[in-house]
Design an enzyme around this catalytic site. Structure first.
Site, PDB file in Angstrom:
ATOM      1  N   TYR A 264      -2.688  -0.141   9.881  1.00  0.00           N
ATOM      2  CA  TYR A 264      -2.814  -0.736   8.548  1.00  0.00           C
ATOM      3  C   TYR A 264      -1.511  -0.581   7.778  1.00  0.00           C
ATOM      4  CZ  TYR A 264      -4.062  -1.101   3.608  1.00  0.00           C
ATOM      5  OH  TYR A 264      -4.080  -1.447   2.286  1.00  0.00           O
TER       6      TYR A 264
ATOM      7  N   SER B 203       0.830  -1.210   0.000  1.00  0.00           N
ATOM      8  CA  SER B 203       0.000   0.000   0.000  1.00  0.00           C
ATOM      9  C   SER B 203       0.862   1.256   0.000  1.00  0.00           C
ATOM     10  CB  SER B 203      -0.905  -0.005   1.230  1.00  0.00           C
ATOM     11  OG  SER B 203      -1.514   1.256   1.417  1.00  0.00           O
TER      12      SER B 203
END
Length: 325
Positions: A157, A130
């Site tokens: 995350y 990501s």
């Protein structure tokens, strides 16, 4: 082609689109997904229904953190290529439910690497990272590059995704099988995730409800259309690095768009103006994302084709059709 491709997260937004593209070019695809309720499971089931009648597609409702199940799936089907997209997504949700990220992202990634390293003649593991790994970076100048340290995540995350990259680095060195981590920037388009801003904005605008604009509307994102993302995934899969290498690549549009510009483009696509409530930045969010995709371009010829106006237009059309609006 060397056996079936295993696609984890096949009921998810990117996994669904990737599996279809692989099928279109004649691959056999094995899909895996636990189909959890992080967002509306009916949308995930609807995505899966698009595979009905595809004999080259088989689906397993399973958790990627189930070590024995994943090992058996890879071993028993002669899998030599894996596109691992299953993960617990969402920056904000990681603050509310951190252990979901530990299980899906960390244990799930380790489970898949273990399955791959024991597979005979294994060729390539492509996995989802990501852009959030970069943390906060001032906007302007050059885009985010893969050579940056990426050691200051601002959400759990992001920390799990960076951890996956580091685990892959260790496994590539220890066991030799090639790996590619793709740092996704903001992905949008038909069949997208309802927790994404463009999707939730569309829902509220069409209902005549106000939208909450975080960061006072001053944020910018590198919005990337789903078809372009799949181009990059398939291109990466087809061009593995050398044995013993874990390669990390940005995959985005490389044209960041301000949040207010995105909203204006979405209003035009929907045909309605939004009532806007301005809110401060939320914990875990970053001001801007901006992909330098020169490495992916050099490797695969990757070049995004769908600009935001066209992409949001396609999304709005899909949304009306899917929700009968």
């Amino acid at each position: 082609m060397s056996g079936p491709v295993l696609v984890t997260g096949a009921a998810g937004f990117i996994g669904h689109a990737t599996a279809h593209r692989l099928l279109e070019r004649g691959e056999t695809v094995i899909g895996v997904d636990i189909v959890n309720d992080y967002y509306d499971p009916a949308l995930k089931e609807a995505r899966l229904s698009t595979f009905n009648g595809r004999r080259e597609f088989s689906f397993h409702r399973a958790d990627v953190s189930d070590v024995e199940a994943m090992a058996a799936l890879v071993r028993d089907n002669g899998v030599k290529r894996v596109v691992h997209l299953a993960a617990q997504a969402g920056v904000r949700y990681s603050i509310e439910n951190p252990f979901a990220y530990e299980k899906s992202n960390l244990a799930g990634h380790l489970s898949m690497m273990e399955a791959c390293r024991h597979a005979e003649g294994f060729e390539h593991l492509v996995y989802a990272s990501s852009s959030s790994v970069y943390g906060e970076k001032p906007m302007g100048g050059e885009g985010f590059t893969e050579d940056e340290a990426a050691m200051s995540p601002v959400s759990l995350y992001a920390a799990t995704k960076r951890s996956c990259e580091l685990m892959s680095q260790a496994y590539a060195k220890l066991y030799g099988f090639p790996q590619t981590g793709l740092r996704f920037f903001t992905v949008y388009g038909p069949w997208g995730r309802p927790d994404m801003a463009y999707f939730s904005f569309t829902n509220k605008i069409m209902k005549g409800e106000p939208i909450e604009v975080y960061g006072e509307g001053k944020m910018a994102r590198d919005f990337t259309y789903i078809d372009d993302i799949v181009d990059g995934i398939i291109g990466s899969l087809d061009n593995p690095p050398e044995r013993g290498v874990n390669r990390v690549l940005n995959i985005g549009d490389s044209h960041p768009v301000g949040l207010m510009t995105m909203i204006e483009t979405l209003e035009e696509a929907i045909g309605h103006k939004a009532e806007k409530i301005m809110r401060p930045m939320q914990p875990g969010d970053v001001t801007a994302t901006y992909a330098d995709v020169s490495k992916l371009h050099a490797l695969t010829g990757y070049k995004p084709k769908v600009m935001l106006k066209e992409g949001l237009g396609r999304f709005a059309e899909w949304y009306r059709d899917y929700y009968n609006r």
